[in-house]
Design an enzyme around this catalytic site. Structure first.
Site, PDB file in Angstrom:
ATOM      1  N   HIS A 134      39.977  55.651  41.415  1.00  0.00           N
ATOM      2  CA  HIS A 134      40.607  55.546  42.636  1.00  0.00           C
ATOM      3  C   HIS A 134      42.272  56.540  42.510  1.00  0.00           C
ATOM      4  O   HIS A 134      42.830  56.917  43.412  1.00  0.00           O
ATOM      5  CB  HIS A 134      41.077  54.248  42.815  1.00  0.00           C
ATOM      6  N   ASP A 141      36.911  52.626  49.129  1.00  0.00           N
ATOM      7  CA  ASP A 141      36.288  51.263  49.235  1.00  0.00           C
ATOM      8  C   ASP A 141      36.036  51.108  50.679  1.00  0.00           C
ATOM      9  O   ASP A 141      36.919  50.993  51.411  1.00  0.00           O
ATOM     10  CB  ASP A 141      36.734  50.033  48.401  1.00  0.00           C
ATOM     11  N   GLU A 203      28.930  48.599  42.300  1.00  0.00           N
ATOM     12  CA  GLU A 203      29.619  48.029  43.695  1.00  0.00           C
ATOM     13  C   GLU A 203      29.075  48.584  44.951  1.00  0.00           C
ATOM     14  O   GLU A 203      28.970  49.971  45.033  1.00  0.00           O
ATOM     15  CB  GLU A 203      31.109  48.440  43.625  1.00  0.00           C
TER      16      GLU A 203
END
Length: 231
Positions: A134, A141, A203
């Site tokens: 990030h 996300d 994820e």
């Protein structure tokens, strides 16, 4: 060290710019700022310019199939300082959740807790060769919002420290809810990979374009987004 961190980086120098938030659904207030994380002169809703263009393209494709639906942005750019804040916050949360006292834990017990933290959170490395995804401005996300303004239930929360965070957790479920969760995760993955993003292997909500993880997953020799130096 994660496998993707061995990928060399040659940053293309592309600008980190503000996401046009009016085009998307956005988490407000931002979850990490709400906890006390400071982003300095930037906001969480920044990404590299090409990443934003591609995200807009993904939403355009989504709306061709589902009129009025939107990509819901939970988090985007994250300075290393914010990464460190959230790693420490999550470690403390685990201690409290399990009713543990840090001073009474053995080194092995502490290491076990840290390993749980790092199932979700990248190490807040200051090394320019191993930036948290990030911190490159190339990872986002997200989840989906329907035409009624409701977030889709994906069968697990973003940043959840459990097996449910794995993208394929519901792949072999036979009950109707499990099947729906898997279909929704697959829809999210499809609209993103269709335009060039790749999903984090562990994820369901994390997608990147051009960073080390993306280069590693796509078997490219080099990443073209590294850590944002002033972040």
């Amino acid at each position: 060290m994660k496998p993707y961190q061995s990928i060399p980086i040659q940053d293309c120098g592309e600008a980190l710019i503000s996401i046009p938030l009016e085009r998307f659904s956005v988490e407000k207030p931002h979850p990490y700022q709400k906890l006390g994380a400071s982003y300095g002169q930037k906001s969480p809703y920044y990404l590299r310019s090409r990443v934003i263009e591609t995200l807009i393209e993904a939403q355009r494709n989504l709306q061709q199939q589902y009129l009025g639906w939107k990509i819901h942005i939970f988090d985007a750019y994250r300075p290393v300082a914010v990464q460190r804040f959230m790693v420490d916050y999550t470690f403390t949360f685990l201690l409290q959740e399990k009713g543990l006292n840090l001073e009474q834990l053995s080194p092995e017990q502490q290491e076990n807790l840290w390993q749980q933290v790092y199932q979700i959170w990248a190490v807040p490395s200051d090394d320019l060769g191993t930036p948290p995804p990030h911190s490159t401005g190339a990872a986002v996300d997200i989840t989906l919002m329907d035409d009624q303004g409701q977030l889709l239930d994906m069968g697990g929360e973003i940043d959840e420290l459990s097996q449910r965070s794995h993208p394929d957790y519901y792949a072999n479920q036979i009950d109707s809810k499990g099947k729906i969760y898997h279909q929704r995760r697959e829809l999210l993955n499809h609209i993103m990979t269709q335009v060039g993003f790749l999903r984090h292997p562990g994820e369901w909500w994390h997608f990147s374009l051009g960073d080390q993880m993306w280069a590693w997953q796509s078997q490219r020799a080099m990443a073209y987004y590294g850590r944002v130096i002033n972040g």
